[in-house]
Design a protein around this motif. Sequence first.
Motif, mmCIF file in Angstrom:
data_model
loop_
_atom_site.group_PDB
_atom_site.id
_atom_site.type_symbol
_atom_site.label_atom_id
_atom_site.label_comp_id
_atom_site.label_asym_id
_atom_site.label_seq_id
_atom_site.Cartn_x
_atom_site.Cartn_y
_atom_site.Cartn_z
ATOM 1 N N TYR A 65 -3.103 3.683 -2.539
ATOM 2 C CA TYR A 65 -3.035 2.847 -3.730
ATOM 3 C C TYR A 65 -2.583 1.451 -3.309
ATOM 4 O O TYR A 65 -1.580 1.310 -2.588
ATOM 5 C CB TYR A 65 -2.038 3.405 -4.746
ATOM 6 C CG TYR A 65 -2.434 4.736 -5.341
ATOM 7 C CD1 TYR A 65 -3.183 4.805 -6.519
ATOM 8 C CD2 TYR A 65 -2.052 5.932 -4.728
ATOM 9 C CE1 TYR A 65 -3.540 6.030 -7.065
ATOM 10 C CE2 TYR A 65 -2.401 7.160 -5.276
ATOM 11 C CZ TYR A 65 -3.140 7.195 -6.450
ATOM 12 O OH TYR A 65 -3.487 8.406 -6.991
ATOM 13 N N GLN A 66 -3.306 0.431 -3.743
ATOM 14 C CA GLN A 66 -2.947 -0.945 -3.424
ATOM 15 C C GLN A 66 -2.211 -1.561 -4.613
ATOM 16 O O GLN A 66 -2.740 -1.602 -5.731
ATOM 17 C CB GLN A 66 -4.188 -1.766 -3.087
ATOM 18 C CG GLN A 66 -4.893 -1.292 -1.822
ATOM 19 C CD GLN A 66 -5.982 -2.254 -1.374
ATOM 20 O OE1 GLN A 66 -6.282 -3.238 -2.036
ATOM 21 N NE2 GLN A 66 -6.579 -1.961 -0.228
ATOM 22 N N LEU A 67 -1.002 -2.050 -4.331
ATOM 23 C CA LEU A 67 -0.167 -2.638 -5.372
ATOM 24 C C LEU A 67 0.027 -4.118 -5.090
ATOM 25 O O LEU A 67 0.654 -4.501 -4.090
ATOM 26 C CB LEU A 67 1.205 -1.961 -5.441
ATOM 27 C CG LEU A 67 1.337 -0.643 -6.203
ATOM 28 C CD1 LEU A 67 0.634 0.486 -5.437
ATOM 29 C CD2 LEU A 67 2.802 -0.305 -6.413
ATOM 30 N N ASN A 68 -0.508 -4.954 -5.949
ATOM 31 C CA ASN A 68 -0.196 -6.369 -5.898
ATOM 32 C C ASN A 68 1.209 -6.584 -6.438
ATOM 33 O O ASN A 68 1.786 -5.694 -7.082
ATOM 34 C CB ASN A 68 -1.210 -7.167 -6.726
ATOM 35 C CG ASN A 68 -2.574 -7.217 -6.075
ATOM 36 O OD1 ASN A 68 -2.720 -7.698 -4.955
ATOM 37 N ND2 ASN A 68 -3.586 -6.702 -6.774
ATOM 38 N N PRO A 69 1.809 -7.758 -6.189
ATOM 39 C CA PRO A 69 3.141 -8.014 -6.757
ATOM 40 C C PRO A 69 3.162 -7.779 -8.261
ATOM 41 O O PRO A 69 2.236 -8.146 -8.984
ATOM 42 C CB PRO A 69 3.379 -9.479 -6.401
ATOM 43 C CG PRO A 69 2.623 -9.669 -5.126
ATOM 44 C CD PRO A 69 1.375 -8.852 -5.294
ATOM 45 N N ILE A 76 0.853 -1.184 0.000
ATOM 46 C CA ILE A 76 0.000 0.000 0.000
ATOM 47 C C ILE A 76 0.890 1.234 0.000
ATOM 48 O O ILE A 76 1.824 1.348 0.806
ATOM 49 C CB ILE A 76 -0.931 0.011 1.225
ATOM 50 C CG1 ILE A 76 -1.852 -1.221 1.208
ATOM 51 C CG2 ILE A 76 -1.754 1.297 1.274
ATOM 52 C CD1 ILE A 76 -2.594 -1.463 2.495
ATOM 53 N N VAL A 77 0.595 2.154 -0.903
ATOM 54 C CA VAL A 77 1.296 3.434 -0.957
ATOM 55 C C VAL A 77 0.285 4.526 -0.656
ATOM 56 O O VAL A 77 -0.736 4.661 -1.340
ATOM 57 C CB VAL A 77 1.943 3.675 -2.329
ATOM 58 C CG1 VAL A 77 2.666 5.025 -2.343
ATOM 59 C CG2 VAL A 77 2.920 2.554 -2.672
ATOM 60 N N LYS A 78 0.553 5.302 0.384
ATOM 61 C CA LYS A 78 -0.314 6.405 0.777
ATOM 62 C C LYS A 78 0.271 7.718 0.255
ATOM 63 O O LYS A 78 1.436 8.019 0.499
ATOM 64 C CB LYS A 78 -0.443 6.451 2.301
ATOM 65 C CG LYS A 78 -1.109 5.231 2.915
ATOM 66 C CD LYS A 78 -0.990 5.210 4.437
ATOM 67 C CE LYS A 78 -1.650 6.412 5.075
ATOM 68 N NZ LYS A 78 -1.582 6.333 6.578
ATOM 69 N N VAL A 79 -0.548 8.461 -0.476
ATOM 70 C CA VAL A 79 -0.112 9.727 -1.056
ATOM 71 C C VAL A 79 -1.025 10.825 -0.538
ATOM 72 O O VAL A 79 -2.255 10.711 -0.643
ATOM 73 C CB VAL A 79 -0.173 9.670 -2.602
ATOM 74 C CG1 VAL A 79 0.346 10.972 -3.196
ATOM 75 C CG2 VAL A 79 0.613 8.477 -3.124
ATOM 76 N N ASP A 80 -0.443 11.869 0.039
ATOM 77 C CA ASP A 80 -1.287 12.892 0.656
ATOM 78 C C ASP A 80 -2.193 13.545 -0.380
ATOM 79 O O ASP A 80 -1.801 13.846 -1.499
ATOM 80 C CB ASP A 80 -0.443 13.939 1.389
ATOM 81 C CG ASP A 80 0.537 14.678 0.494
ATOM 82 O OD1 ASP A 80 1.355 15.414 1.035
ATOM 83 O OD2 ASP A 80 0.492 14.531 -0.746
ATOM 84 N N GLY A 81 -3.439 13.709 0.011
ATOM 85 C CA GLY A 81 -4.413 14.312 -0.870
ATOM 86 C C GLY A 81 -5.004 13.369 -1.893
ATOM 87 O O GLY A 81 -5.938 13.730 -2.615
ATOM 88 N N GLU A 82 -4.484 12.144 -1.969
ATOM 89 C CA GLU A 82 -4.962 11.187 -2.965
ATOM 90 C C GLU A 82 -5.443 9.882 -2.348
ATOM 91 O O GLU A 82 -6.059 9.066 -3.029
ATOM 92 C CB GLU A 82 -3.853 10.885 -3.982
ATOM 93 C CG GLU A 82 -3.367 12.092 -4.755
ATOM 94 C CD GLU A 82 -2.282 11.740 -5.752
ATOM 95 O OE1 GLU A 82 -2.201 10.564 -6.165
ATOM 96 O OE2 GLU A 82 -1.493 12.631 -6.119
#
Length: 282
Positions: free
Chosen positions: A100-104, A91-97
């Motif tokens: 985002y979940q990223l599978n391999p 999981i990548v957390k981006v401020d204001g957005e």
Amino acid sequence: MKTNYQIRYASNPRDAKHYDTQRLREEFLIETLFAKNEVNIVYSMIDRMLVGGAMPVDEELLLEAIDPLKADFFLTRREIGIFNVGEGLGIVKVDGEGEYQLNPKEALYIGRGDKHVYFKSADKAHPAKFYFNSTTAHCTYPSKLITKADADILALGSMEGANDRVINRMIVSKVLPTCQLQMGMTELKPGSIWNTMPAHTHSRRMEAYFYFDIPEDQAICHFMGEPQETRVIWMKKDQAVLSPDWSIHSAAATHNYTFIWGMAGENQDYSDQDWYKETDLK
């Protein structure tokens, strides 16, 4: 969490051809990208690309602005491409957005200007590993999650040539706009070991190769150098190598594998290459 970084300077090919094995590895090989709850970064002065890895296990990891950037936050004047090369969901957390979940083997592009980017794993028993390249950016483009289904796919090679492979062009102009960053993932099929052969250079771009998806007890032999002055660097799983514009970049391994290529420079044309026949290499 802990953030580590190194600086690598650009090399003149006339000097590089005199490097011994240790010096080649010091200048071009990135041996450690992933360590538990750490972010590891190499700042290359070759087109000012940053190559890094983050492995969140017990905590979220912030993508911090390292001191050489002289910036308030990492993406002040940069864009970034991120791939999940681990076993589990990332999981990548981006401020204001949001998140985002990223599978391999999925990727995320984030444009210039986002102040806070966090990495985390959905399951610490199966942590994600985030491999990233970052380049300077002159404007802001929207963030985008890219799966293999979104990629511009190119099948190349043959089983007879030991290079039957699929090139997933994921962060390229046909898929989304970027300032200069281009990234993709090449998967070699079982029985195939060669990539990027016949070899080439592209004087308008540098490149970084990251090798993964190979057993721990196997190895990759990366070929570099000027076409008439080639050298080799032996590499292991989860390691990366920097390739200057004057250098070929190719490899053969003791097992099939996957690698991620990332490019920076003045030209985004994927086919902008100067080819060399196998029989002309020395």
